[in-house]
Design an enzyme around this catalytic site. Structure first.
Site, PDB file in Angstrom:
ATOM      1  CB  SER A 200       4.651  -3.011   3.867  1.00  0.00           C
ATOM      2  OG  SER A 200       5.236  -3.802   2.870  1.00  0.00           O
ATOM      3  CG  ASP A 373      10.023   1.933   0.912  1.00  0.00           C
ATOM      4  OD1 ASP A 373      10.338   0.773   0.598  1.00  0.00           O
ATOM      5  OD2 ASP A 373       9.074   2.202   1.679  1.00  0.00           O
ATOM      6  CG  HIS A 404       9.486  -1.158   3.209  1.00  0.00           C
ATOM      7  ND1 HIS A 404       8.557  -0.591   2.359  1.00  0.00           N
ATOM      8  CD2 HIS A 404       8.904  -2.291   3.691  1.00  0.00           C
ATOM      9  CE1 HIS A 404       7.473  -1.353   2.308  1.00  0.00           C
ATOM     10  NE2 HIS A 404       7.651  -2.378   3.112  1.00  0.00           N
TER      11      HIS A 404
END
Length: 432
Positions: A200, A373, A404
């Site tokens: 991320s 996600d 995620h």
């Protein structure tokens, strides 16, 4: 869960903001349209008995060093100072009980995502946590902690009570935190290169570093991006979507999130808890956790691990990090922080902030993404992929509900993601 319930809950939140900030009423119509097609995952079928007391989970009250030692892996703590005065704590797993020394092992640097820490690479334990898996595979594992997170809250001159301490976004992580940590690892190990894995925001900061300092291409063998976030205009996270509509009234956003450190007001996230969670089927604990409300959740998450996750996350962030991501959602660009036209002119000598140069990322890159996600949406990942000059490929997780945070907490993440990551490491991480 009906669309009308989603709309009523979120619009009620915004209506209050409209009164105080005099936001144009049309923003509510836009929000209505944007939320109509949001596909919220079904909430966990949890009861209060499913969520045991935090102190009953062996990982809940341990720090990273204690957890790694608990499983008889060799761990070290390192302290690094950035050029702008932040004191970062980095955790190193040199090996398991059978092979504890780092001698001769290639180094891999792991960088966590938004509101997370190095704990997220080990919290699931041996055989599942990527930190342990890499150590078992014979790698010297280094796990970073960004400024402002639980393990990196010190500064040479400032304290966390100072507003100036929190004047950073993930731009500063890419500009200061990553380069100094990489240089430290190289000096400590004697290697010329390391491998990089970012989840991320960890991938976002990497792109910033390469854009600003392309010479760091010579220090990285391969970069594996888990749920990469650069272009964000198609995010489905209701939190970021709503904040992007509020961006013209920055004072309202700051009041809702906390002016310096990210401390979202109870009322703000209470509204989103009502949107995302069914009161009868999920505990208040998970619905009060901002990380879940921003990123979502799926059945890939191990319910037995929840007490430990809730004890350690969220691990800290600045409001400016959240605002910067929100700017990307609104603008559709991957660029530096927008200070307003006059602030931009003073800082950048341009009325708009400069875009990051993904063409400067010359190292081989793998992009791992999931269709469920909320933050790293496939169409945005494709845009990143198209702009990278040396992308090995983008790889969809073969499970539709994968989300995620499943990239670090998922029950089946080893077989779904990590085995592929290790395959590419074995192929590209040599001559180090």
């Amino acid at each position: 869960m009906t669309s009308s319930r989603i709309l009523v809950s979120v619009i009620a939140l915004l209506a209050t903001s409209v009164v105080s900030a005099k936001i144009a009423p049309e923003v509510l119509d836009v929000l209505n349209k944007e939320l109509q097609d949001l596909d919220f995952p079904e909430a966990f079928n949890l009861t209060s008995s499913d969520l045991v007391a935090r102190d009953e989970h062996p990982h809940a009250n341990m720090n990273v060093a204690e957890l790694v030692t608990y499983y008889e892996y060799k761990v070290e703590k390192h302290t690094i100072r950035t050029t702008d005065g932040y004191i970062l704590e980095v955790h190193r797993i040199t090996g398991n009980k059978a092979n504890p020394k780092p001698n001769g092992k290639p180094a891999v640097f792991l960088m966590h995502g938004l509101l997370c820490s190095s704990m997220d690479w080990v919290i699931t334990g041996p055989g599942r946590g990527l930190g342990f898996i890499l150590a078992d595979a014979g790698y010297d594992v280094w796990m970073g902690n960004a400024r402002g997170t639980r393990y990196s809250r010190k500064h040479a001159e400032l304290t966390t009570d100072d507003a100036k301490y929190w004047d950073f976004s993930w731009h500063e992580m890419g500009k200061y935190d990553l380069p100094v940590t990489i240089d430290y690892i190289l000096k400590r190990t004697g290697h010329k290169k390391i491998a990089y894995i970012g989840h991320s925001q960890g991938s976002t900061a990497f792109s910033v570093m390469m854009s600003e300092y392309p010479e760091y291409n010579d220090k990285i063998t391969i970069m594996s991006a888990l749920a990469p976030v650069s272009y964000c205009s198609h995010m489905t996270s209701p939190v970021f979507k709503t904040l992007s509509l509020l961006m013209p009234a920055l004072n309202v956003v700051l009041e809702l999130l906390g002016k310096h450190e990210f401390k979202p007001s109870g009322e703000f996230f209470k509204k989103f808890a009502g949107v995302v969670c069914k009161e009868s089927s999920i505990t208040n604990a998970i619905c009060s956790n901002s990380l879940f409300l921003i990123c979502g959740f799926s059945e890939e998450l191990d319910k037995e691990l929840l007490p430990a996750i809730l004890a350690h996350d969220s691990a800290g962030a600045s409001t400016k990090q959240i605002v910067h991501f929100t700017q990307l959602v609104k603008s559709g660009h991957f660029r530096q922080f927008d200070h307003g036209w006059w602030g931009n002119f003073k800082k950048y000598f341009s009325f708009k902030p400069p875009s990051y140069k993904l063409e400067n990322v010359k190292v081989p890159v793998t992009l791992h993404y999931a269709v469920n996600d909320w933050l790293s949406v496939p169409i945005d990942v494709e845009k990143v992929h198209s702009k990278l000059p040396n992308a090995i490929g983008k790889f969809r997780v073969p499970r539709d509900k994968f989300n995620h945070m499943d990239f670090v907490w998922g029950k089946n993440v080893k077989t779904l993601v990590y085995d592929k990551v290790l395959k590419f490491l074995a192929k590209y991480h040599h001559d180090y």
